[in-house]
Design an enzyme around this catalytic site. Structure first.
Site, PDB file in Angstrom:
ATOM      1  N   GLU A   1      -9.207   4.392   8.254  1.00 38.84           N
ATOM      2  CA  GLU A   1      -9.379   4.508   6.802  1.00 38.84           C
ATOM      3  C   GLU A   1      -9.810   3.163   6.228  1.00 38.84           C
ATOM      4  O   GLU A   1      -9.330   2.110   6.628  1.00 38.84           O
ATOM      5  CB  GLU A   1      -8.098   5.019   6.152  1.00 38.84           C
ATOM      6  CG  GLU A   1      -6.853   4.168   6.380  1.00 38.84           C
ATOM      7  CD  GLU A   1      -6.541   3.291   5.193  1.00 38.84           C
ATOM      8  OE1 GLU A   1      -7.320   3.306   4.236  1.00 38.84           O
ATOM      9  OE2 GLU A   1      -5.529   2.581   5.248  1.00 38.84           O
ATOM     10  N   GLN A   2     -10.758   3.218   5.295  1.00 35.80           N
ATOM     11  CA  GLN A   2     -11.371   2.003   4.758  1.00 35.80           C
ATOM     12  C   GLN A   2     -10.653   1.438   3.540  1.00 35.80           C
ATOM     13  O   GLN A   2     -10.869   0.290   3.168  1.00 35.80           O
ATOM     14  CB  GLN A   2     -12.826   2.281   4.370  1.00 35.80           C
ATOM     15  CG  GLN A   2     -13.722   2.648   5.536  1.00 35.80           C
ATOM     16  CD  GLN A   2     -15.174   2.673   5.134  1.00 35.80           C
ATOM     17  OE1 GLN A   2     -15.666   1.759   4.495  1.00 35.80           O
ATOM     18  NE2 GLN A   2     -15.870   3.721   5.507  1.00 35.80           N
TER      19      GLN A   2
ATOM     20  N   THR B   1       0.850  -1.190   0.000  1.00 34.49           N
ATOM     21  CA  THR B   1       0.000   0.000   0.000  1.00 34.49           C
ATOM     22  C   THR B   1       0.885   1.239   0.000  1.00 34.49           C
ATOM     23  O   THR B   1       2.109   1.141  -0.040  1.00 34.49           O
ATOM     24  CB  THR B   1      -0.925   0.041   1.231  1.00 34.49           C
ATOM     25  OG1 THR B   1      -0.164   0.432   2.388  1.00 34.49           O
ATOM     26  CG2 THR B   1      -1.571  -1.316   1.483  1.00 34.49           C
ATOM     27  N   CYS B   2       0.252   2.401   0.076  1.00 30.90           N
ATOM     28  CA  CYS B   2       1.013   3.645   0.015  1.00 30.90           C
ATOM     29  C   CYS B   2       1.890   3.867   1.243  1.00 30.90           C
ATOM     30  O   CYS B   2       2.822   4.662   1.189  1.00 30.90           O
ATOM     31  CB  CYS B   2       0.079   4.830  -0.182  1.00 30.90           C
ATOM     32  SG  CYS B   2      -1.187   4.994   1.089  1.00 30.90           S
ATOM     33  N   ASN B   3       1.603   3.188   2.346  1.00 35.37           N
ATOM     34  CA  ASN B   3       2.439   3.410   3.531  1.00 35.37           C
ATOM     35  C   ASN B   3       2.849   2.134   4.251  1.00 35.37           C
ATOM     36  O   ASN B   3       3.211   2.175   5.421  1.00 35.37           O
ATOM     37  CB  ASN B   3       1.746   4.356   4.524  1.00 35.37           C
ATOM     38  CG  ASN B   3       0.404   3.837   4.980  1.00 35.37           C
ATOM     39  OD1 ASN B   3       0.095   2.657   4.811  1.00 35.37           O
ATOM     40  ND2 ASN B   3      -0.402   4.704   5.563  1.00 35.37           N
ATOM     41  N   ARG B   4       2.810   1.004   3.541  1.00 39.42           N
ATOM     42  CA  ARG B   4       3.287  -0.235   4.152  1.00 39.42           C
ATOM     43  C   ARG B   4       3.609  -1.271   3.080  1.00 39.42           C
ATOM     44  O   ARG B   4       3.000  -1.304   2.008  1.00 39.42           O
ATOM     45  CB  ARG B   4       2.280  -0.801   5.152  1.00 39.42           C
ATOM     46  CG  ARG B   4       1.068  -1.477   4.534  1.00 39.42           C
ATOM     47  CD  ARG B   4       0.130  -2.072   5.592  1.00 39.42           C
ATOM     48  NE  ARG B   4      -0.402  -1.034   6.450  1.00 39.42           N
ATOM     49  CZ  ARG B   4      -0.127  -0.922   7.752  1.00 39.42           C
ATOM     50  NH1 ARG B   4       0.643  -1.810   8.345  1.00 39.42           N
ATOM     51  NH2 ARG B   4      -0.645   0.058   8.466  1.00 39.42           N
TER      52      ARG B   4
ATOM     53  N   GLY C   1     -10.320   9.192  -4.327  1.00 39.78           N
ATOM     54  CA  GLY C   1     -10.652   8.141  -3.378  1.00 39.78           C
ATOM     55  C   GLY C   1     -11.371   8.677  -2.153  1.00 39.78           C
ATOM     56  O   GLY C   1     -11.927   9.790  -2.164  1.00 39.78           O
ATOM     57  N   ALA C   2     -11.347   7.874  -1.080  1.00 38.24           N
ATOM     58  CA  ALA C   2     -12.087   8.217   0.136  1.00 38.24           C
ATOM     59  C   ALA C   2     -11.595   9.527   0.753  1.00 38.24           C
ATOM     60  O   ALA C   2     -12.394  10.384   1.141  1.00 38.24           O
ATOM     61  CB  ALA C   2     -11.979   7.077   1.143  1.00 38.24           C
TER      62      ALA C   2
END
Length: 497
Positions: free
Chosen positions: A123-124, A58-61, A216-217
């Site tokens: 966050e979903q 993901t963007c941070n993991r 996005g969300a």
């Protein structure tokens, strides 16, 4: 520990790298492109130690979920694979990696899916990202029973947390907090018109324009909050224009003037806005220092398009960063990135206890399910052994009773099968219950529990006198068997005893 995520001698091994453990630059370098995920997952299982793999990017993991039959060699292989695909040295990686094993690995995935480990709590988007990671690994063929069960449980947990708690509001809180911080740097546009001059204090962004990058969300939350703050116009830029147009339609329905542009139109919009909110989650910068310097120059230094001088605020809610870090060095520009905002937010977080209670409940249920499943191979082996013994006895019976009718023989077979099934049914059920419970019991207690022997039955057959008699009978049987030299006759004695 009787790890619930163990299959035989194998356990779930998680090695991870996230915004909590590593600097942004390392996360960006370690991020694996979607096209490379299948190759990496296959590389993880290309050995004798790891049998399953799933990579969550993901963007941070970056998290690498595997099923390993040995902890240390499994860990070494995962770390080496990360180094190989990222180009980072093992020595660079190791200080920033975190490791979870067996039950701890299962708990971590459930927390991640629930949004409890996210930079913006609640966050979903992570649910969809985990689902995509599972689908990728499943299509590649690196997901087995263990990671399938774990991922499905994590997805279920995430859905429960978002539907049964108020944790979703935490994401909205971060967006609203970011925009609240932006207000500190933006000059009120009071002199622009009578309409703006009469604008209520609850609409401090009246007379201002904003650019939202992403659809996005988080981008949707930003659009909603900007509307509440009285923004004059919102431009939405996204790689997929149709998604940007959908967000624009929602904004218009809420009474906000809005328009959509493709992502490559961002640079043309920068000079005309006072606020930029970027939340794409893309790999690599969407807005560069050069883009912003050109925009500031086009607007006449730090003057806005409306003719007043003020600060252009750029809010970066992405990890890796959408906006180049050096933008912060430009005069007249204030960059607020997710790391800074998280630190500034401090205690402004949603109560996580209801969500954590759901995670604990689902984890306990999952552990019990896995422990119960762990006994299935043994139960199958027991039934197979019973079937083999029955087959041997039937063959011996055929030799001893060649004149038995087919009807009688069928009746005997049916009767023996019934006896075997009845004898094994209770221990099968009880074995699963005992395994699910995870409690430790002595061998005699386990045997009594497996066959569900009534309370007092064991005591009744070991009363003084009866125990001696039982021992004597056992010794006598053993003596008779020892006196029979033929192995073929041993089976006959057992049958007759």
């Amino acid at each position: 520990m009787s790890g619930s995520t163990r299959t035989g001698s194998a356990s779930v091994l998680l090695v991870g790298l996230s915004f909590r453990s590593a600097p942004v630059t390392m996360l960006e370098q370690a991020t694996v492109a979607d096209a490379d995920l299948p190759k990496m997952q296959l590389s993880l299982v290309d050995n004798d130690v790891i049998s399953e793999s799933l990579v969550l990017s993901t963007c941070n993991r970056m998290e690498f979920y595997t099923v390993a039959n040995a902890f240390h060699s499994g860990l070494d292989h995962v770390v080496d694979t990360i180094a190989q695909f990222s180009g980072l040295q093992t020595a660079e990686l190791e200080p920033h990696l975190y490791v979870h094993y067996a039950d701890s690995a299962a708990e971590h995935m459930l927390k991640v899916a629930s949004g409890l480990d996210s930079m913006v709590i609640g966050e979903q988007q992570i649910i969809g990202q985990l689902r995509s990671a599972y689908q990728s690994a499943n299509e590649t063929g690196t997901v087995g029973r263990t990671l399938h069960d774990l991922t499905q449980r994590a997805l279920r947990t995430g859905k429960r947390v978002h539907s049964e708690t108020a944790i979703d509001s935490a994401g909205a809180s971060m967006v609203s907090f970011a925009l609240d911080q932006a207000l500190r740097y933006i000059e009120p546009a009071r002199a622009l018109s009578a309409v703006v001059d009469d604008a209520p204090l609850s609409q401090p962004l009246a007379g201002h324009r904003a650019l939202i990058i992403g659809a996005g969300a988080m981008a949707s939350l930003a659009s909603t909050h900007l509307g509440k703050l009285g923004i004059d116009h919102v431009t939405v830029a996204n790689r997929t224009l149709s998604r940007a147009e959908n967000l624009v339609n929602h904004a218009r329905q809420a009474g906000v003037d809005a328009s959509a542009v493709p992502l490559d139109g961002v640079t043309d919009c920068l000079s005309a806005v006072d606020i930029v909110v970027s939340a794409t989650g893309a790999v690599g910068n969407v807005v560069t220092e050069q883009d912003v310097r050109a925009a500031v120059g086009a607007a006449g230094g730090v003057a806005s398009v409306a003719g007043r001088r003020g600060t252009k605020v750029m809010i970066d809610l992405s990890m890796p960063a959408d906006i180049e870090h050096s933008v912060a060095e430009i005069d007249g520009v204030k960059l607020l990135n997710i790391e800074e905002l998280t630190t500034m937010a401090g205690d402004r977080v949603q109560d996580e206890s209801p969500a954590r209670a759901i995670v604990a409940d689902e984890l306990q249920s999952f552990l019990e399910q896995q422990r119960a499943q762990s006994v299935v191979p043994t139960v199958k082996a027991l039934r197979q052994k019973a079937g083999e013994v029955m087959a041997e006895e039937l063959m011996a019976l055929e030799r001893l009773t060649p004149d038995m009718s087919e009807a009688d023989r069928a009746a005997v077979v049916k009767s023996m099968k019934r006896v075997v099934d009845k004898l094994l049914h209770t221990p099968t059920v009880q074995a699963k219950k005992l395994s699910a419970g995870g409690q430790q019991v002595s061998y005699p207690d386990a045997l009594a529990a497996l066959f569900n022997l009534p309370n007092g039955m064991v005591d009744s057959v070991t009363q003084p006198g009866q125990a001696d008699s039982s021992a004597a009978q056992t010794a006598g049987t053993s003596a008779r068997a020892d006196q029979i030299p033929s192995a073929a006759r041993v089976g006959r004695v057992v049958r007759e005893a």
